[in-house]
Design an enzyme around this catalytic site. Structure first.
Site: not given
Ligand code: NAD
Length: 260
Positions: A141, A156-157
């Site tokens: 991130s 988180y960070a």
């Molecule tokens: P999201 O919540 O839309 O999707 C996350 C998916 O991960 C879900 O399907 C959930 O069921 C699955 N998940 C969560 N915990 C789990 C576990 N313990 N075991 C198996 N599956 C699990 O989120 P997203 O925004 O698509 O996030 C994906 C990645 O992107 C994450 O690592 C997040 O930190 C990172 N990220 C997202 C953003 C943003 O703004 N959306 C920004 C920076 C980083």
């Protein structure tokens, strides 16, 4: 097709960035195994891939439990003969709260999903990646890598910073097996992650910083999309990036340059 005959494992493929990437890699010819703890959502991803004529299988696992990750990787390799691509992407925001209010359990939940989960995802795919080489992409991130102004997001960070170190350590260690490891650092992307974030008493933790107007310079404040992130992952797992390893790529429309 860029990924014909490749086998890809994508964690968090039931939603957001993982889902968009699963659909794109499948469109480019990869067989896609979803690794997610939420079966109903990953089933939708698998159904969409199959409806478009692709191959997909669903593994239900909580990535923070290695006992669930290991058999999933074994099953994928057994069914399709190999693993070439791993997108270690599943993660949670967890609880964002001032440090003195963040409980040890809340801290541990975030660390165990985001960091332990990344370790387990790569560790248990590794025996198969080693056989022919491959490409690993980890989702970090902007938080913890370029941005430190989201006070309260300490757990988180910390996991997101650690994922970058993990990617660089493993990129070097695994280069001799022709395994590349890169890490992507998205800024604000429209997904479901915000709905799953627990925020507590953040006013207390926040610094009174006033950001300039238009938080994301490239889009005048509009967040990015999962599909844009998926295009970056496609590049990093394809041979188009065959000399790139141990590198982080920020995908944030310049957000972290402004908000760091
Ligand atoms: P999201 O919540 O839309 O999707 C996350 C998916 O991960 C879900 O399907 C959930 O069921 C699955 N998940 C969560 N915990 C789990 C576990 N313990 N075991 C198996 N599956 C699990 O989120 P997203 O925004 O698509 O996030 C994906 C990645 O992107 C994450 O690592 C997040 O930190 C990172 N990220 C997202 C953003 C943003 O703004 N959306 C920004 C920076 C980083």
């Amino acid at each position: 097709m860029l990924l014909k005959d490749k086998v890809a494992v994508i964690s968090g493929a039931g939603s957001g960035i993982g889902q968009a990437t699963a659909l794109l890699l499948a469109k480019e010819g990869a067989k896609v195994a979803t690794l997610d703890r939420t079966p109903a959502k990953s089933q939708q991803t698998v159904d969409q891939i199959k409806q478009a004529g692709g191959e997909a299988m669903m593994m239900v696992a909580d990535i923070s439990h290695w006992e669930q990750v290991q058999p999933s990787m074994d099953k994928i390799a057994e069914s399709w003969g190999k693993i070439d691509i791993v997108f270690a992407n599943a993660g949670i925001n967890g609880v964002w709260a001032p440090l003195d209010e963040l409980s040890p359990e809340e801290w541990k939940t975030t660390i165990s999903i985001n960091l332990d989960g990344t370790f387990y995802t790569l560790k248990y795919a590794l025996p198969y990646l080693k056989k022919q080489g491959g490409s690993v992409v980890i989702t970090s991130s902007v938080n913890g890598t370029r941005m430190f102004s989201n006070s309260g997001a300490t757990a988180y960070a910390s996991t997101k910073a650690a994922q970058v170190a993990f990617a660089k350590m493993t990129a070097l260690e695994l280069a001799k097996y022709k395994i590349r490891v890169n890490v992507i650092c998205p800024g604000a992307i429209t997904t479901e992650i915000d709905q799953n974030t627990e925020r507590e008493d953040l006013e207390e933790a926040q610094e009174p910083v006033e950001f300039p107007e238009g938080e994301i310079p490239l889009t005048n404040g509009q967040p990015g999309t999962s599909e844009q992130v998926a295009q970056l992952v496609l590049f990093l797992v394809s041979d188009a990036s065959s000399h790139i390893t141990g590198t982080e790529v920020w995908i944030d429309g310049g957000q972290s340059l402004l908000q760091g």
